[in-house]
Design a protein around this motif. Structure first.
Motif, PDB file in Angstrom:
ATOM      1  N   GLN A   1      -4.225   0.735  14.848  1.00 20.11           N
ATOM      2  CA  GLN A   1      -3.640   1.250  13.622  1.00 20.11           C
ATOM      3  C   GLN A   1      -4.807   1.370  12.452  1.00 20.11           C
ATOM      4  N   ALA A   2      -5.745   0.487  12.314  1.00 16.37           N
ATOM      5  CA  ALA A   2      -6.772   0.447  11.672  1.00 16.37           C
ATOM      6  C   ALA A   2      -7.917   1.760  11.779  1.00 16.37           C
TER       7      ALA A   2
ATOM      8  N   THR B   1      -5.481  -8.979   0.700  1.00 17.24           N
ATOM      9  CA  THR B   1      -4.196  -9.251   1.129  1.00 17.24           C
ATOM     10  C   THR B   1      -4.146 -10.728   0.614  1.00 17.24           C
TER      11      THR B   1
ATOM     12  N   THR C   1      -9.432  -4.213   7.593  1.00 21.24           N
ATOM     13  CA  THR C   1      -7.877  -3.861   6.878  1.00 21.24           C
ATOM     14  C   THR C   1      -7.550  -4.615   5.655  1.00 21.24           C
TER      15      THR C   1
ATOM     16  N   MET D   1      -4.585  -9.543  11.192  1.00 18.75           N
ATOM     17  CA  MET D   1      -5.251  -8.033  10.626  1.00 18.75           C
ATOM     18  C   MET D   1      -6.420  -7.847  11.094  1.00 18.75           C
TER      19      MET D   1
ATOM     20  N   TYR E   1       1.174  -2.001   2.445  1.00 17.71           N
ATOM     21  CA  TYR E   1       1.189  -2.954   3.329  1.00 17.71           C
ATOM     22  C   TYR E   1       0.973  -4.329   2.765  1.00 17.71           C
ATOM     23  N   GLN E   2      -0.039  -4.278   1.889  1.00 17.74           N
ATOM     24  CA  GLN E   2      -0.186  -5.544   1.177  1.00 17.74           C
ATOM     25  C   GLN E   2       0.787  -6.178   0.157  1.00 17.74           C
TER      26      GLN E   2
ATOM     27  N   ASN F   1      -5.899   5.059  10.820  1.00 18.26           N
ATOM     28  CA  ASN F   1      -5.338   5.031   9.480  1.00 18.26           C
ATOM     29  C   ASN F   1      -6.804   5.317   8.578  1.00 18.26           C
TER      30      ASN F   1
ATOM     31  N   SER G   1       1.157  -7.895  10.869  1.00 27.04           N
ATOM     32  CA  SER G   1       0.257  -7.672  11.807  1.00 27.04           C
ATOM     33  C   SER G   1      -0.274  -6.396  11.589  1.00 27.04           C
ATOM     34  N   TYR G   2      -1.602  -6.188  11.789  1.00 23.93           N
ATOM     35  CA  TYR G   2      -2.188  -4.903  11.490  1.00 23.93           C
ATOM     36  C   TYR G   2      -3.119  -4.848  12.679  1.00 23.93           C
ATOM     37  N   SER G   3      -3.204  -3.975  13.829  1.00 22.07           N
ATOM     38  CA  SER G   3      -3.923  -3.827  14.787  1.00 22.07           C
ATOM     39  C   SER G   3      -5.227  -2.785  14.583  1.00 22.07           C
TER      40      SER G   3
END
Length: 733
Positions: free
Chosen positions: A464-465, A306, A301, A297, A278-279, A468, A459-461
C-alpha cells in the motif's frame, strides 16, 4: 476564515481613514491559505510592513503567487534571482511564527535570505512580465485571497509597496464572494487573468527570467511611484512605527499577537496541517478498542505522526498531555524528541544510561499531582526495566499514554516479565513487523497487552505504501553466491550430523533442541561468512561505480557473525569477529576508487548523528553497518543498498528495505542488491530434502523483495537455475 472577519462596511479602504489598506491585507493574510497578486510595482518593503500578517500566513502553510513588473530594486532583483535559480541550503522553521515574524520585520540580509528560501520552496511563486511593443508598464493593482471555501478580491489604486500601503492617499475596494454575483464574476475574472499569466497564455507581455529583471534607478525612471523601490532601510522602521496610531489597526495587530501567542504554547498538528484520513481512522479505531491497539504500519507511512496525533486528540479533550514513549535505541530518543517538537509538545524528557534525567522526571511527577502539568518521557527499552527508572515509572498517572515503538521488542525475555506490572491504561504499539519469528509466547503476550491481534486495528502494508507514494519504487537484483569447496565440505558435514540428530519429526515439522540449535547456528555461520560474498560484493560496487560515476547515498549491510534470534536493542554490540568482518567490507568499499568516502555506522561509532548528516549531504558516500540501521533510523537519501547479510528473519529484511525506500525530494527510485547464498546439493544426497526446505525458506526473502520490485519478471528469471536444481516453484513459495 475570511467570512468571519470584520470587513469595512462599505468595502472601501483609504489611507488615513479608519480602514487603512494595510488593515485589509493583514485580515486577508491571517485568514487565508492562498494569496494571488497582480502587481504594477512590487517592493519587498511591503512584506516587511505586513510582517506579522505574512508570518502568520506562511506558518499556517499559506502559498502566494505574484505577477510582477520587470522593474525592481537592486536587492529585490537579487533575492528573486537567487530564489528562482537556486535552492538555498539554509532551512527556516516556517512553523515558528515568532522567529519568522522577526526575520520579516528586520529588513536586513536575513530578511532577504528568508524571501529567497520561500521563493525557492515555491511558497512564493513569481512570474515576471514586461509589456510588448513599449506600450507602457504593466500596472495591475489587484489580487485575490482565498481560504479554500470563500474568496475576497480587490482592486486598488495603491501599489504593493511601502509607500502605496502606508503613505500615499490611496484606496482599495474589496469584493466578497459570498455577497453577490458581481463579486463572484470579478473574482473569477481576476483568477483567470493570473492563471493565464502563470500558464504564459497572455500574448500581450513577454515572460522574463530573473536575470532579465531591470533595476529601478531614480534618475532613469523619474516616476514618483518608483521611489520606494529604492527605499533606504533606515527609513523603513520610522514609517512603520508612525502607522500604528490607527486604533483599528492597533486592535488587529494585538489580535494577531494573541493568536501567535496561542500557537507558540499550544500543541498542534505539524505545519499547521491536518492528519490524513487513515490517521484519523487510526485514532477512531484506537478509541473504539478501549484506547489500546497495535499500529502495524510500513516504514514511511507515518507511524510516529499517527501515534502522536492520538496524543494530540487526547490533549484537545483533556487540555493536558502525558505520555511515555519506549524506543529500542538511543538514536531514536533524539529522533522522537524532534517529532514531538513538530507537534509543539513541551517538557520532553529523554531517559537513557547516558543522561541525567532523575531530577527532571521527579519534578514533573510531583508537579502533575499538584497541577495539570503536561510532559512526555522518551525512554529506551534497556532503561525501562532498570529499578531506578521503575521507581518513577510506577508513579505515573494511569491515564498516561504508553507508545511502544518497534513494539516487538516487548516480547523479549527481559521485558516480558514487566508487561503484567504496567499500570498505564492507554497503549499504542508501533511496528512495521509486529510478529516475532518462532516466539508464539512473546506474540501472545504482546497481543494481550495491547488488546489486539492480526490483522490489527491499524494495518498499512508496504505494498500500500508503494502504491500510494509513501515509499519510492525500487529495482531488485538477487546475486546467487556459491560456497567454496572447503565451506561446502564443512556445510555437508554439519547437514549430515543434523540429519542423524533428527531435524524433523514424523509429520515433517521442525524439532528444536539446544543441540540442534547449536548445529544450525554453526551451519548458518558458514552462509553468513561465505568467502565468495566478498568477490560478488566487489563486482557490484565496481559495476555501480562505473554506471553512476560515484557511490553516493549507498548503504551496505555487512554479514553478522551469525544471525541470532535475540532482539536488537541498544546494549547489543558487535563481537570482535563481527568487527573484523565490517572492517573487511569497509576496505573493499574504499578500494573501489580513491574518490569514494566510506564510514562505518556501528555501536562503536562516535558522533553517529554527525555521520548521518554527512551521509545526507553527500560528504560521506557509503555507510557500512551491521545492526545499527535496522530499526527506526532515518536515512531517506539512500538510493543504493547492498545486502550482504543472508538474513532469513522477515523483520530484519523488511526493516532494512524500509530504510532504503524512504522518500527524498532528490531521489527518483532505489536499487537493492541482495547476496543469496545457495549451497549446491545433488538430488542423490541424503540431505537433499532437508536442504530443499531450508533453501525454500531462504528464497522467501527473495520472493518478498521481487514481488514488489519494478523488475519482478527479470528477477524471477535470474532464479531459474536454483529453482530447477531444487525442484521449487516460485508461486508455491
Amino acid at each position: 476564515m475570511l467570512k468571519d472577519c470584520e470587513w469595512s462596511i462599505d468595502r472601501d479602504y483609504k489611507t488615513g481613514s479608519e480602514n487603512e489598506p494595510m488593515q485589509f491585507y493583514l485580515e486577508g493574510l491571517a485568514n487565508s491559505s492562498e494569496f494571488h497578486l497582480l502587481l504594477g510595482y512590487f517592493s519587498s518593503a511591503a512584506i516587511n510592513l505586513l510582517s506579522i500578517g505574512f508570518a502568520t500566513f506562511i506558518s499556517k502553510g499559506g502559498k502566494m503567487r505574484m505577477v510582477i513588473n520587470h522593474l525592481l530594486s537592486e536587492k529585490d532583483k537579487a533575492v528573486v534571482e537567487k530564489g528562482l535559480n537556486e535552492n538555498p541550503n539554509k532551512v527556516f522553521d516556517l512553523t515558528d511564527i515568532v522567529t519568522l515574524g522577526r526575520i520579516l520585520d528586520e529588513y536586513d540580509t536575513h530578511f532577504f535570505e528568508c524571501l529567497a528560501y520561500l521563493i525557492a520552496e515555491k511558497r512564493i511563486e513569481i512570474k515576471v512580465v514586461k509589456p510588448k511593443n513599449g506600450r507602457g508598464i504593466a500596472h495591475y493593482k489587484s489580487g485575490v485571497f482565498t481560504d479554500g471555501e470563500n474568496s475576497i478580491a480587490y482592486k486598488a489604486s495603491c501599489n504593493f509597496t511601502l509607500r502605496g500601503l502606508s503613505e500615499n492617499l490611496e484606496e482599495l475596494e474589496a469584493f466578497l464572494s459570498w455577497e453577490n454575483g458581481r463579486s463572484n464574476k470579478l473574482i473569477k475574472k481576476q483568477m483567470r487573468i493570473i492563471d493565464n499569466y502563470f500558464a504564459e497564455n497572455d500574448d500581450s507581455v513577454e515572460y522574463l527570467s530573473a536575470s532579465d529583471i531591470e533595476i529601478a534607478i531614480r534618475d532613469r525612471f523619474g516616476n514618483k511611484d518608483l521611489d520606494e523601490l529604492i527605499v533606504q532601510e533606515s527609513q523603513l522602521l520610522k514609517k512603520k512605527v508612525s502607522l500604528i496610531n490607527n486604533g483599528r489597526l492597533k486592535q488587529t495587530i494585538l489580535k494577531l499577537h494573541k493568536e501567535i501567542d496561542k500557537v507558540i504554547h499550544n500543541p498542534r498538528f505539524p505545519n499547521n496541517g491536518t492528519p490524513r484520513t487513515y490517521q484519523v481512522e487510526a485514532y477512531q479505531n484506537w478509541v473504539t478498542n478501549d484506547y489500546k491497539g497495535i499500529f502495524a504500519m510500513a516504514t514511511g507511512t507515518g507511524k510516529t505522526i499517527t501515534s502522536l496525533n492520538c496524543l494530540l486528540e487526547d490533549y484537545k479533550k483533556e487540555n493536558s498531555y502525558k505520555a511515555i514513549i519506549l524506543v529500542p535505541t538511543t538514536a531514536l530518543l533524539e529522533q522522537w524528541k524532534k517529532e514531538c517538537a513538530k507537534f509543539n509538545f513541551k517538557n520532553v524528557i529523554t531517559v537513557s544510561s547516558k543522561e541525567k534525567w532523575e531530577d527532571k522526571l521527579a519534578f514533573f511527577n510531583t508537579a502533575s499531582k499538584l497541577i495539570d502539568t503536561s510532559y512526555i518521557v522518551i525512554v529506551t527499552y534497556a532503561s525501562l526495566s532498570r529499578d531506578k527508572f521503575q521507581s518513577f515509572f510506577k508513579q505515573l498517572p494511569k491515564e498516561t499514554l504508553l507508545i511502544a515503538d518497534e513494539t516487538h521488542n516487548l516480547g523479549s525475555q527481559g521485558l516480558l516479565k514487566i508487561l503484567p506490572t504496567i499500570h498505564l491504561e492507554k497503549r499504542i504499539g508501533l511496528s512495521a513487523t509486529p510478529h516475532r519469528k518462532f516466539d508464539e509466547a512473546g506474540n501472545t503476550a504482546i497481543e494481550e497487552f495491547f488488546n489486539d491481534k492480526s490483522p490489527y486495528i491499524v494495518s498499512y502494508s508496504m505494498k500500500q505504501a508503494l502504491e500510494n507514494g509513501f515509499l519510492c519504487q525500487y529495482t531488485y537484483f538477487p546475486h546467487i553466491v556459491k560456497l567454496t569447496e572447503e565451506e561446502m565440505k564443512r556445510y555437508k558435514e554439519i547437514s549430515l550430523q543434523l540429519l542423524r540428530m533428527g531435524l524433523f519429526d514424523e509429520k515433517g515439522n521442525f524439532k528444536s533442541s539446544p543441540e540442534i540449535e547449536k548445529k544450525l547456528l554453526e551451519r548458518k555461520r558458514i552462509i553468513h561468512k561465505a568467502t565468495n560474498k566478498i568477490d560478488a560484493f566487489q563486482k557490484i560496487l565496481n559495476d555501480e561505480f562505473k554506471q553512476r560515476k560515484n557511490l553516493k547515498y549507498t548503504l551496505v549491510y555487512v554479514p553478522e557473525g551469525v544471525e541470532a534470534n535475540f532482539e536488537y536493542n541498544d546494549f547489543i554490540e558487535e563481537t570482535e569477529d563481527e568487527n573484523k568482518l565490517i572492517n573487511e567490507y569497509t576496505r573493499v568499499v574504499s578500494n573501489t576508487d580513491d574518490s569514494v568516502m566510506v564510514k562505518q555506522f556501528t555501536s562503536n561509532s562516535t558522533n553517529r548523528e554527525g555521520v548521518l548528516i554527512n551521509y545526507e549531504k553527500g560528504i560521506t558516500h557509503v555507510l557500512t553497518s551491521m545492526k545499527c540501521l535496522d530499526e527506526g533510523v532515518d536515512v531517506p537519501r539512500s538510493e543504493l543498498a547492498i545486502f550482504c547479510a543472508s538474513t532469513g528473519n522477515p523483520r530484519q529484511f523488511i526493516q532494512r528495505r524500509g530504510r532504503v525506500l524512504r522518500l527524498h525530494k532528490d531521489k527518483i527510485h532505489a536499487t537493492i542488491h541482495d547476496l543469496v547464498v545457495i549451497p549446491e546439493v545433488s538430488n542423490n544426497e541424503s540431505t537433499f530434502e532437508m536442504e530443499k526446505s531450508l533453501v525454500r525458506k531462504e528464497l522467501e526473502r527473495v520472493v518478498d523483495f521481487a514481488n514488489l520490485a519494478m523488475n519482478k519478471t527479470e528477477t524471477y528469471n535470474s532464479l531459474k537455475d536454483v529453482l530447477d536444481q531444487y525442484n521449487l516453484n516460485l508461486n508455491d513459495i
